[in-house]
Design a protein around this motif. Structure first.
Motif, PDB file in Angstrom:
ATOM      1  N   PHE A  56      -4.992   6.025  -2.545  1.00  0.00           N
ATOM      2  CA  PHE A  56      -3.913   5.069  -2.312  1.00  0.00           C
ATOM      3  C   PHE A  56      -3.838   4.077  -3.460  1.00  0.00           C
ATOM      4  O   PHE A  56      -4.826   3.818  -4.138  1.00  0.00           O
ATOM      5  CB  PHE A  56      -4.145   4.291  -1.004  1.00  0.00           C
ATOM      6  CG  PHE A  56      -3.981   5.145   0.208  1.00  0.00           C
ATOM      7  CD1 PHE A  56      -2.757   5.259   0.826  1.00  0.00           C
ATOM      8  CD2 PHE A  56      -5.055   5.842   0.725  1.00  0.00           C
ATOM      9  CE1 PHE A  56      -2.602   6.061   1.951  1.00  0.00           C
ATOM     10  CE2 PHE A  56      -4.916   6.645   1.838  1.00  0.00           C
ATOM     11  CZ  PHE A  56      -3.681   6.757   2.461  1.00  0.00           C
ATOM     12  N   ASN A  57      -2.676   3.521  -3.660  1.00  0.00           N
ATOM     13  CA  ASN A  57      -2.480   2.446  -4.620  1.00  0.00           C
ATOM     14  C   ASN A  57      -2.260   1.177  -3.815  1.00  0.00           C
ATOM     15  O   ASN A  57      -1.362   1.119  -2.978  1.00  0.00           O
ATOM     16  CB  ASN A  57      -1.269   2.727  -5.510  1.00  0.00           C
ATOM     17  CG  ASN A  57      -1.037   1.624  -6.497  1.00  0.00           C
ATOM     18  OD1 ASN A  57      -0.384   0.640  -6.171  1.00  0.00           O
ATOM     19  ND2 ASN A  57      -1.572   1.763  -7.683  1.00  0.00           N
ATOM     20  N   ILE A  58      -3.103   0.167  -4.055  1.00  0.00           N
ATOM     21  CA  ILE A  58      -2.970  -1.119  -3.373  1.00  0.00           C
ATOM     22  C   ILE A  58      -2.558  -2.130  -4.426  1.00  0.00           C
ATOM     23  O   ILE A  58      -3.265  -2.349  -5.402  1.00  0.00           O
ATOM     24  CB  ILE A  58      -4.285  -1.522  -2.685  1.00  0.00           C
ATOM     25  CG1 ILE A  58      -4.665  -0.456  -1.655  1.00  0.00           C
ATOM     26  CG2 ILE A  58      -4.134  -2.893  -2.026  1.00  0.00           C
ATOM     27  CD1 ILE A  58      -6.014  -0.667  -1.018  1.00  0.00           C
ATOM     28  N   GLN A 107       1.664  11.939  -4.188  1.00  0.00           N
ATOM     29  CA  GLN A 107       2.600  12.515  -3.225  1.00  0.00           C
ATOM     30  C   GLN A 107       2.376  14.024  -3.162  1.00  0.00           C
ATOM     31  O   GLN A 107       2.146  14.664  -4.191  1.00  0.00           O
ATOM     32  CB  GLN A 107       4.048  12.214  -3.640  1.00  0.00           C
ATOM     33  CG  GLN A 107       4.388  10.741  -3.654  1.00  0.00           C
ATOM     34  CD  GLN A 107       4.409  10.148  -2.258  1.00  0.00           C
ATOM     35  OE1 GLN A 107       4.797  10.809  -1.303  1.00  0.00           O
ATOM     36  NE2 GLN A 107       3.973   8.907  -2.149  1.00  0.00           N
ATOM     37  N   ILE A 148       0.855  -1.186   0.000  1.00  0.00           N
ATOM     38  CA  ILE A 148       0.000   0.000   0.000  1.00  0.00           C
ATOM     39  C   ILE A 148       0.894   1.239   0.000  1.00  0.00           C
ATOM     40  O   ILE A 148       1.760   1.378   0.869  1.00  0.00           O
ATOM     41  CB  ILE A 148      -0.929   0.027   1.223  1.00  0.00           C
ATOM     42  CG1 ILE A 148      -1.802  -1.218   1.243  1.00  0.00           C
ATOM     43  CG2 ILE A 148      -1.782   1.289   1.220  1.00  0.00           C
ATOM     44  CD1 ILE A 148      -2.642  -1.352   2.490  1.00  0.00           C
ATOM     45  N   THR A 149       0.688   2.124  -0.981  1.00  0.00           N
ATOM     46  CA  THR A 149       1.456   3.364  -1.059  1.00  0.00           C
ATOM     47  C   THR A 149       0.503   4.509  -1.358  1.00  0.00           C
ATOM     48  O   THR A 149      -0.595   4.306  -1.865  1.00  0.00           O
ATOM     49  CB  THR A 149       2.524   3.300  -2.166  1.00  0.00           C
ATOM     50  OG1 THR A 149       1.894   2.993  -3.394  1.00  0.00           O
ATOM     51  CG2 THR A 149       3.584   2.259  -1.856  1.00  0.00           C
ATOM     52  N   GLN A 150       0.952   5.722  -1.063  1.00  0.00           N
ATOM     53  CA  GLN A 150       0.173   6.898  -1.427  1.00  0.00           C
ATOM     54  C   GLN A 150       0.192   7.022  -2.945  1.00  0.00           C
ATOM     55  O   GLN A 150       1.256   6.935  -3.563  1.00  0.00           O
ATOM     56  CB  GLN A 150       0.764   8.157  -0.829  1.00  0.00           C
ATOM     57  CG  GLN A 150       0.364   8.420   0.590  1.00  0.00           C
ATOM     58  CD  GLN A 150       0.882   9.761   1.022  1.00  0.00           C
ATOM     59  OE1 GLN A 150       2.075   9.916   1.186  1.00  0.00           O
ATOM     60  NE2 GLN A 150      -0.018  10.711   1.204  1.00  0.00           N
ATOM     61  N   ALA A 151      -0.955   7.210  -3.558  1.00  0.00           N
ATOM     62  CA  ALA A 151      -1.014   7.338  -5.007  1.00  0.00           C
ATOM     63  C   ALA A 151      -0.603   8.742  -5.455  1.00  0.00           C
ATOM     64  O   ALA A 151      -0.116   8.924  -6.557  1.00  0.00           O
ATOM     65  CB  ALA A 151      -2.415   7.016  -5.506  1.00  0.00           C
ATOM     66  N   ASN A 186      -2.215  13.555   1.353  1.00  0.00           N
ATOM     67  CA  ASN A 186      -3.501  13.157   0.787  1.00  0.00           C
ATOM     68  C   ASN A 186      -3.920  11.857   1.474  1.00  0.00           C
ATOM     69  O   ASN A 186      -3.263  10.836   1.316  1.00  0.00           O
ATOM     70  CB  ASN A 186      -3.357  12.958  -0.722  1.00  0.00           C
ATOM     71  CG  ASN A 186      -4.673  12.623  -1.383  1.00  0.00           C
ATOM     72  OD1 ASN A 186      -5.531  11.998  -0.790  1.00  0.00           O
ATOM     73  ND2 ASN A 186      -4.822  13.039  -2.617  1.00  0.00           N
ATOM     74  N   SER A 196      -6.826  10.289   0.955  1.00  0.00           N
ATOM     75  CA  SER A 196      -7.941   9.629   0.284  1.00  0.00           C
ATOM     76  C   SER A 196      -7.558   8.782  -0.924  1.00  0.00           C
ATOM     77  O   SER A 196      -8.359   7.988  -1.380  1.00  0.00           O
ATOM     78  CB  SER A 196      -8.978  10.671  -0.157  1.00  0.00           C
ATOM     79  OG  SER A 196      -8.399  11.546  -1.101  1.00  0.00           O
TER      80      SER A 196
END
Length: 119
Positions: free
Chosen positions: A98-100, A86, A81-84, A94, A96
């Motif tokens: 995310f990239n899963i 930055q 899981i990372t922030q989509a 942010n 709301s």
């Protein structure tokens, strides 16, 4: 502790580890159509999303009549899981978007066939 006691303790730990059972991977399955005894089985490694399952069952005199698909997370793979999006350091993050990402999903396929009767 004596060398014999250390050896017995190590042997006990090894036997306990040998008896340990790995938990089954996280899986889900679906069966569609007719289930027969004429089965073709194969596996695919996929990354998720829409997956096209090839027809490995149909050939002259035989047709595909059912399928069972089981998708399991590969036991050695993890979900990342990372922030989509930055943001700059002086802005709030942010919360709301995310990239899963799932590296590998193992798809086990059982295709059921039956003989085609001539007209």
């Amino acid at each position: 502790m004596s060398p014999l006691a250390c050896s017995l303790l190590a042997l006990t730990a090894l036997l306990a580890a040998a008896d340990a059972v790995m938990p089954p991977p996280d899986c889900t399955s679906v069966t569609l159509g007719k289930v027969t005894e004429d089965v073709t089985t194969f596996s695919l490694n996929v990354g998720g999303g829409d997956v096209r399952i090839p027809d490995k069952c149909t050939r002259p005199g035989r047709k595909l009549v059912g399928v069972k698909i089981e998708a399991c997370l590969s036991p050695e793979k993890k979900i990342k899981i990372t922030q989509a999006l930055q943001t700059a350091p002086d802005f709030p993050p942010n919360f709301s978007l995310f990239n899963i990402e799932v590296d590998t999903i193992v798809v086990s396929v059982q295709q059921y066939g039956e003989m085609v009767t001539p007209p």
